[in-house]
Design a protein around this motif. Structure first.
Motif, PDB file in Angstrom:
ATOM      1  N   ALA A 180      17.857  -7.978  -0.524  1.00 12.14           N
ATOM      2  CA  ALA A 180      17.934  -7.801  -1.976  1.00 12.14           C
ATOM      3  C   ALA A 180      19.150  -8.500  -2.566  1.00 12.14           C
ATOM      4  CB  ALA A 180      17.955  -6.307  -2.315  1.00 12.14           C
ATOM      5  N   LEU A 181      20.266  -8.497  -1.853  1.00 14.44           N
ATOM      6  CA  LEU A 181      21.474  -9.189  -2.314  1.00 14.44           C
ATOM      7  C   LEU A 181      22.081  -9.954  -1.147  1.00 14.44           C
ATOM      8  CD1 LEU A 181      23.303  -6.385  -4.383  1.00 14.44           C
ATOM      9  CD2 LEU A 181      22.022  -8.314  -5.308  1.00 14.44           C
ATOM     10  N   CYS A 182      22.462 -11.220  -1.388  1.00 15.16           N
ATOM     11  CA  CYS A 182      23.108 -11.999  -0.326  1.00 15.16           C
ATOM     12  C   CYS A 182      24.439 -12.520  -0.825  1.00 15.16           C
ATOM     13  CB  CYS A 182      22.273 -13.206   0.097  1.00 15.16           C
ATOM     14  SG  CYS A 182      20.524 -12.996   0.044  1.00 15.16           S
ATOM     15  N   GLY A 183      25.482 -11.819  -0.526  1.00 15.52           N
ATOM     16  CA  GLY A 183      26.821 -12.321  -0.820  1.00 15.52           C
ATOM     17  C   GLY A 183      27.111 -12.538  -2.295  1.00 15.52           C
ATOM     18  N   VAL A 184      26.853 -11.526  -3.092  1.00 12.83           N
ATOM     19  CA  VAL A 184      27.088 -11.657  -4.536  1.00 12.83           C
ATOM     20  C   VAL A 184      28.546 -11.316  -4.873  1.00 12.83           C
ATOM     21  CG1 VAL A 184      26.530 -10.680  -6.797  1.00 12.83           C
ATOM     22  CG2 VAL A 184      24.708 -11.194  -5.164  1.00 12.83           C
ATOM     23  N   GLY A 185      29.168 -12.145  -5.654  1.00 12.92           N
ATOM     24  CA  GLY A 185      30.539 -11.878  -6.084  1.00 12.92           C
ATOM     25  C   GLY A 185      30.743 -12.315  -7.525  1.00 12.92           C
ATOM     26  N   PHE A 186      31.405 -11.463  -8.292  1.00 10.67           N
ATOM     27  CA  PHE A 186      31.783 -11.827  -9.666  1.00 10.67           C
ATOM     28  C   PHE A 186      32.782 -10.784 -10.158  1.00 10.67           C
ATOM     29  CE2 PHE A 186      28.203  -8.961 -10.008  1.00 10.67           C
ATOM     30  CZ  PHE A 186      28.565  -8.100 -11.029  1.00 10.67           C
TER      31      PHE A 186
END
Ligand code: ATP
Ligand code: MG
Lengths: 257, 280
Positions: free
Chosen positions: A23-29
């Motif tokens: 569902a999420l692969c390495g999300v950054g913000f």
């Protein structure tokens, strides 16, 4: 300090025998205090999963996320004190009235009903829930009205950080505007930080200071709506957020037809 | 605005506890039709069981004291109605909020999980007492229930301590719906049925096969029901009860602590695997 930040967030779910869906692969913000930050992305791109991790309702497989400097895994209770969330589905006790649902919500935050009942009535009225409907079972309200009650619940004890997962889905154009104004007002007057997911490109354009685009669990673009539009403009023609969405999520209209 | 709303931590947890109780009271009021049906069901099944006492005398002849047997059964069925009610309210807490769709909002609130469990348990006890008293009142219209020889303080104490164990049992069973969104509730129902079978609700546990008697000794309901029969039918006093009551109380508190721990582990598991809620 950022009001909201995440680094390399990864989450997968089991899907039948041996298979997993990423569902999420390495999300950054990172979101600054007082910013309205939008997340756009196709269905299933991981927006709600991201919001749930920030709301302490899901534990990430890897990566870190912080809300006002509190870690969502190790300091979950601290995080819960400073957030509220609105989701698309109306999560209410169907037989209880909007007021009863709201007061119950407030008590869970340790705030006695009598301290917020007037504010609850006011908020509901402001959002267009007439007084007689405020005391009738939720199930007698239309879907849009229920969505407004969900917004009122999130604002009842104004949280420093608001997580809004498609808050205006299902609202008529006027109600949509009203909710958008309310969100903007909160940011302007209370300095609330807002993370907002939406499928309404116009809403993202109008409301968000910055927008991130999520596609299959990856963050593929980030910037102010203007920057994003500049980014994809090729021939000096005006572009819309919808064009941005199609261009950056790799699912161009032509491909499908 | 926020600062003036928030108060001291302990007070906040008390307010949240009341939040859970008030919510369930409101829900009970709003689902009154269903409450009525459920009450009628409990009452008729209690009556049906109690009539077995009079029926047995008719079938077996004067060797059986039908009135005494009826009372024996009535105590069993009423105490079971009370204990199982507590068990169901608590163990179905998660499944029910999942059905309403509110579970994420309850779990997202900053109040302690312990507060959540205590609030729900408090309601379960209040609701259980009210309901059982109503059934008792209705049943006394059908049977002559002599309470002259009964030791009511002892009976009350048994019931209070028994409530503690069943709160613990309920919390422990409530883990199931957290782990298994689809089959969890069936599992708690099976557990309740098993308790009913082995705890000597309608017969002395000595009639059971040896392996079932082992289970009977592990079930807190066995002690509560025996204790209640002693107090109500034979007027057994508190002086003879101190020790078993103490064991029951300790077991109950242990079960609550263990249940709360297991619940928090299950909550972590649900949040890791996305089982708290699926859609949206
Ligand atoms: N609790 C869960 N259990 C199993 N799979 C899940 C769960 N939650 C999300 N998923 C899967 O993770 C992926 C991302 O889902 P998510 O709900 O985050 O998407 P979304 O961007 O919010 O979509 P939408 O725009 O339709 O709301 C999907 O493939 C979905 O099936
Ligand atoms: Mg979603």
């Amino acid at each position: 300090m950022y009001a909201l930040s995440c680094e390399s967030l990864t989450k997968s779910f089991r899907k039948g025998k041996g298979k997993r869906v990423q569902a999420l692969c390495g999300v950054g913000f990172a979101v600054r205090a007082g910013e309205i930050y939008g997340i756009l992305g196709p269905n299933g791109s991981g927006k709600s999963t991201l919001v749930r991790i920030l709301a302490t309702l899901l534990l990430p497989d890897a990566g870190r996320a912080q809300v006002l400097g509190y870690d969502v895994v190790r300091q979950a209770r601290r995080v819960r004190e400073v957030i509220h969330r609105v989701s698309t589905e109306a999560a209410f006790f169907k037989k209880l009235s909007p007021l009863e649902n709201l007061l119950y919500g407030a008590r869970l935050y340790g705030v006695p009903g009598r301290k917020v009942i007037r504010r609850a009535r006011g908020l509901l009225a402001e959002l267009g829930i007439p007084e007689d409907k405020q005391v009738r079972p939720m199930e007698q309200l239309s879907r849009g009205q229920q969505q407004k009650v969900a917004v009122a619940r999130a604002l009842l004890i104004p949280p420093p950080v608001l997580l809004l997962d498609e808050p205006t889905t299902g609202l008529d154009p006027r109600s949509k505007r009203e909710v958008q104004e309310l969100i903007r007002g909160l940011r302007d007057e209370e300095g609330t930080t807002v993370l907002l997911t939406t499928h309404d490109m116009e809403e993202a354009d109008r409301l968000c200071d910055r927008v991130a685009i999520l596609d299959e669990g990856r963050l593929v673009a980030e910037g102010s709506p203007r920057e994003l539009k500049e980014q994809i403009r090729t021939d000096g023609q005006p572009v819309s957020m919808e064009d941005v969405f199609f261009a950056l999520t790799g699912k161009e209209w032509d491909d499908e037809g | 605005m926020r600062a003036e709303l928030f108060t001291r931590p302990l007070r906040r947890e008390l307010v949240a506890t009341w939040g859970f109780v008030a919510r369930n009271l409101h829900l009970t009021k709003r689902y009154w039709g269903w409450e009525l049906v459920w009450f009628a069901y409990s009452l008729t099944s209690s009556l049906a069981v109690a009539y077995i006492g009079l029926g047995t005398e008719r079938l077996a002849g004067a060797a059986v004291d039908g009135r005494a047997l009826t009372l024996y059964l009535l105590v069993g069925t009423l105490v079971w109605a009370y204990l199982s009610q507590i068990f169901y309210v608590i163990s179905e807490m998660v499944a029910w909020e999942r059905w309403e769709g509110t579970i994420e909002y309850t779990f997202m609130a900053p109040s302690l999980r312990l507060t959540h469990l205590v609030g729900t348990s408090l309601f379960a006890v209040i609701y259980g007492i009210a309901r059982t008293l109503l059934i008792l009142a209705a049943a006394s219209a059908f049977f002559d229930i002599p309470l002259v020889g009964a030791n009511l303080p002892a009976a009350g104490l048994w019931l209070a301590v028994g409530s503690v164990s069943f709160v613990g049992f309920g919390i422990l069973a409530g883990v199931m719906p957290l782990l298994f969104p689809e089959r969890g509730v069936q599992m708690t129902n099976v557990l309740a049925a098993l308790l009913l079978l082995v705890s000597g609700v309608y017969y002395p546990v000595e009639v059971l096969p040896a392996w079932m008697q082992v289970l009977a000794r592990m079930s807190p309901a066995t002690y509560v029901i025996q204790g209640m029969r002693g107090a109500i039918l034979e007027g057994v006093g508190l002086d003879q009860l101190a020790r078993p009551l103490l064991y029951l109380a300790l077991g109950g508190v242990g079960m609550i602590l263990f249940g709360t721990w297991a619940f928090s582990q299950a909550e972590r598991y649900a949040k890791r695997t996305g089982r708290l809620k699926r859609s949206g």
